[in-house]
Design an enzyme around this catalytic site. Structure first.
Site, PDB file in Angstrom:
ATOM      1  N   SER A 164       0.835  -1.199   0.000  1.00 51.78           N
ATOM      2  CA  SER A 164       0.000   0.000   0.000  1.00 51.78           C
ATOM      3  C   SER A 164       0.871   1.251   0.000  1.00 51.78           C
ATOM      4  O   SER A 164       2.013   1.219   0.459  1.00 51.78           O
ATOM      5  CB  SER A 164      -0.888   0.028   1.240  1.00 51.78           C
ATOM      6  OG  SER A 164      -0.124   0.378   2.394  1.00 51.78           O
ATOM      7  N   ASP A 165       0.337   2.344  -0.523  1.00 55.10           N
ATOM      8  CA  ASP A 165       0.972   3.636  -0.278  1.00 55.10           C
ATOM      9  C   ASP A 165       0.844   3.914   1.221  1.00 55.10           C
ATOM     10  O   ASP A 165       0.044   3.301   1.929  1.00 55.10           O
ATOM     11  CB  ASP A 165       0.303   4.728  -1.100  1.00 55.10           C
ATOM     12  CG  ASP A 165       1.258   5.877  -1.419  1.00 55.10           C
ATOM     13  OD1 ASP A 165       2.243   6.046  -0.677  1.00 55.10           O
ATOM     14  OD2 ASP A 165       1.025   6.600  -2.406  1.00 55.10           O
ATOM     15  N   CYS A 166       1.652   4.838   1.724  1.00 53.85           N
ATOM     16  CA  CYS A 166       1.761   5.025   3.174  1.00 53.85           C
ATOM     17  C   CYS A 166       0.478   5.629   3.758  1.00 53.85           C
ATOM     18  O   CYS A 166       0.126   6.763   3.442  1.00 53.85           O
ATOM     19  CB  CYS A 166       2.965   5.902   3.496  1.00 53.85           C
ATOM     20  SG  CYS A 166       4.514   5.150   2.966  1.00 53.85           S
ATOM     21  N   ALA A 168      -2.499   4.334   3.198  1.00 56.55           N
ATOM     22  CA  ALA A 168      -3.640   4.113   2.305  1.00 56.55           C
ATOM     23  C   ALA A 168      -4.657   3.128   2.874  1.00 56.55           C
ATOM     24  O   ALA A 168      -5.842   3.201   2.536  1.00 56.55           O
ATOM     25  CB  ALA A 168      -3.153   3.628   0.942  1.00 56.55           C
TER      26      ALA A 168
END
Length: 294
Positions: A164-166, A168
């Site tokens: 995941s993006d940070c 997200a």
């Protein structure tokens, strides 16, 4: 691009090798690199267009392939894990990225936004894919059954892991309001194929398990996939060909020269039709516009 990425991965391995001497491979000292950014820059409201390779999916795919090959190397082991991002349709105002829903037709989804991802997967075998913050047609990118399960792992044949993006995963309930709680968000994400979380949301996996939202088998499958990635990097073997890259290679003369060459060859000069230098007698005032004008 491949030469530059090779220099980057050489220096990354050199720093990793040096950090290991002190028993430390913390964040920013490791071998998983969240690059390249292969988003298609079609929405000018998105604030990170300067990171991308532009508007053209084919050009973006070709640039991405060269960069991935330079990062990962082509030896027995992977030199680094390259991560193509942000999957997918990373659009909308930067300030709304934690709640934005990108509505896109199937034609535009496949021809524009997924094309470079497919090209990179087919031609460079990237280790990882990073999910975007936003939703696409109502589904959170890091927890979308269609985007991850059906398309990425199914149609595109991706064999690596998804990160995941940070933050997200937290966005799934806090920004998108798809779920009501963190355990529900982490279960939705992991069940649909996001094995790794940047952030601390996956600390709620045990709670999700106790709530019967996720099975131990699904957690085990994710952990297995992540350990396979570490084995591919040679982290548990003594014969990895990259273990002897010395720290002295960092900012060496050869890499500095390559850096200069890349800068020189990528500068775009606009034709001067005589307006420069400005004639102070002709122009009494100058308008400075944009958000940075002050």
């Amino acid at each position: 691009m491949k030469e530059v990425a090779t220099a980057i991965s050489d220096e990354a391995r050199a720093k990793y090798n040096e950090c290991k001497k002190f028993g430390s491979t913390e964040q920013y000292q490791g071998l998983t690199f969240w690059s390249p950014n292969i988003n298609i820059f079609r929405d000018p409201r998105w604030g990170r267009g300067h990171e991308t390779y532009g508007e053209d999916p084919l050009l973006t795919g070709k640039m991405g392939v060269a960069f991935i090959k330079g990062l990962q190397g082509e030896g027995k082991y992977r030199k680094l894990d390259a991560t193509i991002k942000h999957y997918a349709v990373h659009s909308g105002p930067e300030s709304e990225r934690h709640s934005f829903d990108a509505i896109v037709s199937d034609a535009d989804l496949y021809e524009t936004y997924l094309s470079a991802f497919k090209y990179c997967i087919d031609n460079a075998d990237p280790s990882a894919v990073m999910g975007a913050y936003n939703r696409v047609n109502g589904e959170a990118c890091c927890a979308s059954k269609r985007l991850l399960g059906d398309i990425l792992y199914g149609e595109l044949g991706f064999k690596g892991y998804v990160v995941s993006d940070c933050g997200a995963i937290r966005d799934i309930h806090a920004g998108h309001h798809i779920t009501d709680s963190e355990p529900e968000s982490v279960a939705l994400a992991l069940n649909n194929g996001c094995q790794l979380n940047c952030g601390d949301a996956y600390l709620s996996l045990h709670e999700a398990y106790e709530m019967d939202l996720i099975t131990e088998e699904t957690i085990t499958e994710a952990v297995t996939k992540l350990f396979e990635a570490r084995f591919r990097l040679g982290m548990f073997d003594d014969d990895c060909e990259y273990d002897n890259i010395p720290f002295e290679i960092v900012e060496c003369d050869e890499h500095t020269a390559l850096n200069r060459k890349m800068a020189q060859e990528s500068i775009v000069l606009l034709k001067n039709n005589g307006i420069l230098p400005l004639d102070r007698k002709k122009y009494k005032t100058i308008a400075v516009i944009g958000p940075n004008s002050d």
